[in-house]
Write a protein that holds these residues in place. Structure first.
Motif, PDB file in Angstrom:
ATOM      1  N   GLU A 146      52.881  52.615 -58.900  1.00 57.61           N
ATOM      2  CA  GLU A 146      52.731  53.312 -60.137  1.00 57.61           C
ATOM      3  C   GLU A 146      51.583  52.573 -60.379  1.00 57.61           C
ATOM      4  O   GLU A 146      51.267  53.393 -61.279  1.00 57.61           O
ATOM      5  CB  GLU A 146      54.342  53.613 -60.717  1.00 57.61           C
ATOM      6  CG  GLU A 146      53.133  54.581 -61.854  1.00 57.61           C
ATOM      7  CD  GLU A 146      54.870  54.043 -63.129  1.00 57.61           C
ATOM      8  OE1 GLU A 146      54.641  55.109 -64.272  1.00 57.61           O
ATOM      9  OE2 GLU A 146      55.830  53.766 -62.824  1.00 57.61           O
ATOM     10  N   LYS A 147      52.316  51.819 -60.944  1.00 57.00           N
ATOM     11  CA  LYS A 147      51.120  50.523 -62.135  1.00 57.00           C
ATOM     12  C   LYS A 147      50.124  49.694 -61.191  1.00 57.00           C
ATOM     13  O   LYS A 147      49.011  49.293 -62.358  1.00 57.00           O
ATOM     14  CB  LYS A 147      52.221  49.549 -62.472  1.00 57.00           C
ATOM     15  CG  LYS A 147      53.074  49.953 -63.753  1.00 57.00           C
ATOM     16  CD  LYS A 147      54.197  49.330 -64.466  1.00 57.00           C
ATOM     17  CE  LYS A 147      54.903  50.220 -65.439  1.00 57.00           C
ATOM     18  NZ  LYS A 147      55.833  49.083 -65.983  1.00 57.00           N
ATOM     19  N   LEU A 148      49.917  49.500 -60.259  1.00 53.37           N
ATOM     20  CA  LEU A 148      49.241  48.493 -58.995  1.00 53.37           C
ATOM     21  C   LEU A 148      48.015  49.283 -58.597  1.00 53.37           C
ATOM     22  O   LEU A 148      48.970  50.456 -57.524  1.00 53.37           O
ATOM     23  CB  LEU A 148      50.128  48.100 -58.391  1.00 53.37           C
ATOM     24  CG  LEU A 148      51.011  47.191 -59.283  1.00 53.37           C
ATOM     25  CD1 LEU A 148      51.757  45.741 -57.976  1.00 53.37           C
ATOM     26  CD2 LEU A 148      50.279  46.125 -60.061  1.00 53.37           C
ATOM     27  N   ARG A 149      47.180  49.541 -58.792  1.00 52.58           N
ATOM     28  CA  ARG A 149      46.523  50.746 -58.087  1.00 52.58           C
ATOM     29  C   ARG A 149      46.112  50.156 -56.378  1.00 52.58           C
ATOM     30  O   ARG A 149      46.310  51.573 -55.138  1.00 52.58           O
ATOM     31  CB  ARG A 149      44.704  50.859 -58.269  1.00 52.58           C
ATOM     32  CG  ARG A 149      43.454  50.755 -57.714  1.00 52.58           C
ATOM     33  CD  ARG A 149      42.204  51.665 -58.373  1.00 52.58           C
ATOM     34  NE  ARG A 149      42.067  49.648 -57.786  1.00 52.58           N
ATOM     35  CZ  ARG A 149      41.052  49.930 -56.839  1.00 52.58           C
ATOM     36  NH1 ARG A 149      41.224  50.421 -55.641  1.00 52.58           N
ATOM     37  NH2 ARG A 149      40.766  48.046 -55.997  1.00 52.58           N
ATOM     38  N   GLN A 150      46.286  49.199 -56.205  1.00 50.48           N
ATOM     39  CA  GLN A 150      46.202  48.530 -55.045  1.00 50.48           C
ATOM     40  C   GLN A 150      46.644  46.749 -54.320  1.00 50.48           C
ATOM     41  O   GLN A 150      46.037  45.650 -55.468  1.00 50.48           O
ATOM     42  CB  GLN A 150      44.778  47.864 -53.948  1.00 50.48           C
ATOM     43  CG  GLN A 150      44.204  48.418 -52.958  1.00 50.48           C
ATOM     44  CD  GLN A 150      43.115  46.736 -52.033  1.00 50.48           C
ATOM     45  OE1 GLN A 150      42.761  46.243 -53.218  1.00 50.48           O
ATOM     46  NE2 GLN A 150      42.031  47.959 -51.410  1.00 50.48           N
ATOM     47  N   VAL A 151      47.203  46.583 -53.368  1.00 52.84           N
ATOM     48  CA  VAL A 151      47.871  45.459 -53.257  1.00 52.84           C
ATOM     49  C   VAL A 151      47.735  45.231 -51.733  1.00 52.84           C
ATOM     50  O   VAL A 151      47.935  46.327 -51.154  1.00 52.84           O
ATOM     51  CB  VAL A 151      49.767  45.582 -53.725  1.00 52.84           C
ATOM     52  CG1 VAL A 151      49.718  43.516 -52.740  1.00 52.84           C
ATOM     53  CG2 VAL A 151      50.287  45.966 -54.657  1.00 52.84           C
ATOM     54  N   ARG A 152      46.722  43.654 -51.715  1.00 55.20           N
ATOM     55  CA  ARG A 152      46.440  43.694 -50.151  1.00 55.20           C
ATOM     56  C   ARG A 152      46.076  42.335 -49.677  1.00 55.20           C
ATOM     57  O   ARG A 152      45.705  41.691 -50.489  1.00 55.20           O
ATOM     58  CB  ARG A 152      45.300  44.659 -50.005  1.00 55.20           C
ATOM     59  CG  ARG A 152      44.070  44.188 -51.246  1.00 55.20           C
ATOM     60  CD  ARG A 152      43.157  42.785 -50.035  1.00 55.20           C
ATOM     61  NE  ARG A 152      42.077  42.942 -51.049  1.00 55.20           N
ATOM     62  CZ  ARG A 152      41.805  41.654 -50.917  1.00 55.20           C
ATOM     63  NH1 ARG A 152      42.091  40.871 -50.550  1.00 55.20           N
ATOM     64  NH2 ARG A 152      40.602  41.345 -51.625  1.00 55.20           N
ATOM     65  N   CYS A 153      46.588  42.507 -48.751  1.00 57.22           N
ATOM     66  CA  CYS A 153      46.116  40.898 -48.610  1.00 57.22           C
ATOM     67  C   CYS A 153      45.553  40.689 -46.732  1.00 57.22           C
ATOM     68  O   CYS A 153      45.847  41.549 -45.948  1.00 57.22           O
ATOM     69  CB  CYS A 153      48.007  40.302 -47.862  1.00 57.22           C
ATOM     70  SG  CYS A 153      47.975  38.484 -47.185  1.00 57.22           S
ATOM     71  N   ALA A 154      44.459  40.752 -46.555  1.00 48.71           N
ATOM     72  CA  ALA A 154      43.821  39.951 -45.693  1.00 48.71           C
ATOM     73  C   ALA A 154      44.407  38.394 -45.272  1.00 48.71           C
ATOM     74  O   ALA A 154      44.051  37.596 -45.821  1.00 48.71           O
ATOM     75  CB  ALA A 154      42.098  40.061 -45.896  1.00 48.71           C
ATOM     76  N   CYS A 155      44.677  38.974 -43.692  1.00 48.31           N
ATOM     77  CA  CYS A 155      45.287  37.823 -43.350  1.00 48.31           C
ATOM     78  C   CYS A 155      44.196  37.305 -41.825  1.00 48.31           C
ATOM     79  O   CYS A 155      43.601  38.369 -40.887  1.00 48.31           O
ATOM     80  CB  CYS A 155      46.340  38.549 -42.057  1.00 48.31           C
ATOM     81  SG  CYS A 155      47.732  38.771 -43.725  1.00 48.31           S
ATOM     82  N   VAL A 156      44.058  36.466 -41.536  1.00 49.63           N
ATOM     83  CA  VAL A 156      43.026  35.745 -40.444  1.00 49.63           C
ATOM     84  C   VAL A 156      43.396  35.079 -39.585  1.00 49.63           C
ATOM     85  O   VAL A 156      44.116  33.273 -40.361  1.00 49.63           O
ATOM     86  CB  VAL A 156      41.367  35.283 -40.857  1.00 49.63           C
ATOM     87  CG1 VAL A 156      40.566  34.603 -39.682  1.00 49.63           C
ATOM     88  CG2 VAL A 156      40.731  36.452 -41.887  1.00 49.63           C
ATOM     89  N   GLU A 157      43.557  34.668 -38.511  1.00 51.65           N
ATOM     90  CA  GLU A 157      44.215  33.110 -38.328  1.00 51.65           C
ATOM     91  C   GLU A 157      43.098  33.250 -36.731  1.00 51.65           C
ATOM     92  O   GLU A 157      43.078  33.928 -36.177  1.00 51.65           O
ATOM     93  CB  GLU A 157      45.816  33.613 -37.002  1.00 51.65           C
ATOM     94  CG  GLU A 157      45.884  32.198 -35.908  1.00 51.65           C
ATOM     95  CD  GLU A 157      46.174  31.783 -37.033  1.00 51.65           C
ATOM     96  OE1 GLU A 157      45.676  30.100 -35.815  1.00 51.65           O
ATOM     97  OE2 GLU A 157      46.468  31.122 -37.953  1.00 51.65           O
ATOM     98  N   ALA A 158      42.648  31.689 -36.587  1.00 50.53           N
ATOM     99  CA  ALA A 158      41.354  31.585 -35.057  1.00 50.53           C
ATOM    100  C   ALA A 158      41.692  30.023 -35.247  1.00 50.53           C
ATOM    101  O   ALA A 158      41.044  29.617 -34.343  1.00 50.53           O
ATOM    102  CB  ALA A 158      40.134  31.921 -36.495  1.00 50.53           C
TER     103      ALA A 158
END
Length: 258
Positions: free
Chosen positions: A71-83
């Motif tokens: 409701e209060k957070l438009r977008q919560v996101r995590c970009a995860c990279v493993e190389a």
């Protein structure tokens, strides 16, 4: 090891060998109390496989995205990279709704061949507005002072970036190996938890603002998002892994989509 494509951005990301898995697990668990819903992300961005290195010795690359909204957070996101030895990255950003007077939450945890680059902050929508910043910084600064004493300084940040960081920007560079691993466990993990718990407490306390205030907050959020998308330091790395077209679509359409 190839991972199956996910169809929902609320499904947990699990990347074998990914250094930052415990941090994402902590964040996902913390978000559960806010009753999140899946944030819409195109399937081609939920998980992407590629490779880097030489043709003789290719290094597999996995990039995955976890995202939700409340409701209060438009977008919560995590970009995860493993190389593998080339890179291991967690970029976790919480974008508040402009209907609530909240900062952004930002965590960048990056391992490269020459060391770890680690940053935590509650980033202001408008750094010059004391009504926006004072209630946050007076609670955040004690956490910053406590953990800063345990870490080497990461060095200066560019003048153009100053408006987008708080005085409690926790920023460090630490070496690979046992020393760095010990600092990550002893300092970075609890600091990440402290910053995130404070942020979620601010979310819990936040009350809706009027239309005029929401408009000012939205303008500040757009400035922040435009700056972050233009200056995203992952652009070069992702372009090497996946090409420019996918990378630009990912940066503008997922990571900084406002």
């Amino acid at each position: 090891m190839s991972l199956p494509l996910r169809t929902s951005s609320l499904d947990p990301v699990q990347i074998p060998g990914w250094r930052w898995q415990p941090f994402l697990d902590t964040a996902v668990t913390a978000m559960a109390s806010l009753q999140p819903k899946a944030y819409p992300i195109e399937e081609r961005f939920l998980q992407k496989e590629g490779s880097t290195g030489s043709k003789a010795k290719p290094i597999p690359v996995t990039t995955a995205t976890w995202a939700c909204s409340t409701e209060k957070l438009r977008q919560v996101r995590c970009a995860c990279v493993e190389a593998g030895g080339a890179a291991s990255v967690l970029n976790f950003v919480i974008n508040p709704s402009c209907r609530f007077d909240l900062p952004f939450f930002g965590a960048d945890l990056v391992t490269l061949p020459n060391g770890h680059l680690l940053a935590l902050d509650l980033q202001p929508v408008n750094k010059t507005d004391p009504d926006h910043t004072s209630p946050v910084w007076e609670r955040l600064m004690p956490l910053f002072e406590h953990w800063r004493a345990e870490l080497p300084d990461g060095g200066p940040i560019p003048d153009e970036a100053q408006p987008y960081f708080s005085p409690a920007f926790l920023w460090t560079r630490i070496p690979l190996g046992e020393e760095g691993d010990a600092l990550i466990e002893r300092v970075i993990r609890p600091a990440f938890t402290d910053y995130l718990q404070l942020y979620l407490a601010l979310v819990e306390e936040a009350e809706p603002v009027d239309d005029d205030r929401a408009g000012l907050l939205l303008s500040g959020q757009k400035r922040y998002t435009a700056y972050r998308s233009e200056k995203d330091p992952a652009r070069g790395m992702l372009t090497r892994f996946y090409g420019s077209e996918w990378t630009e679509s990912y940066i503008h359409g997922v990571l900084f989509d406002l």
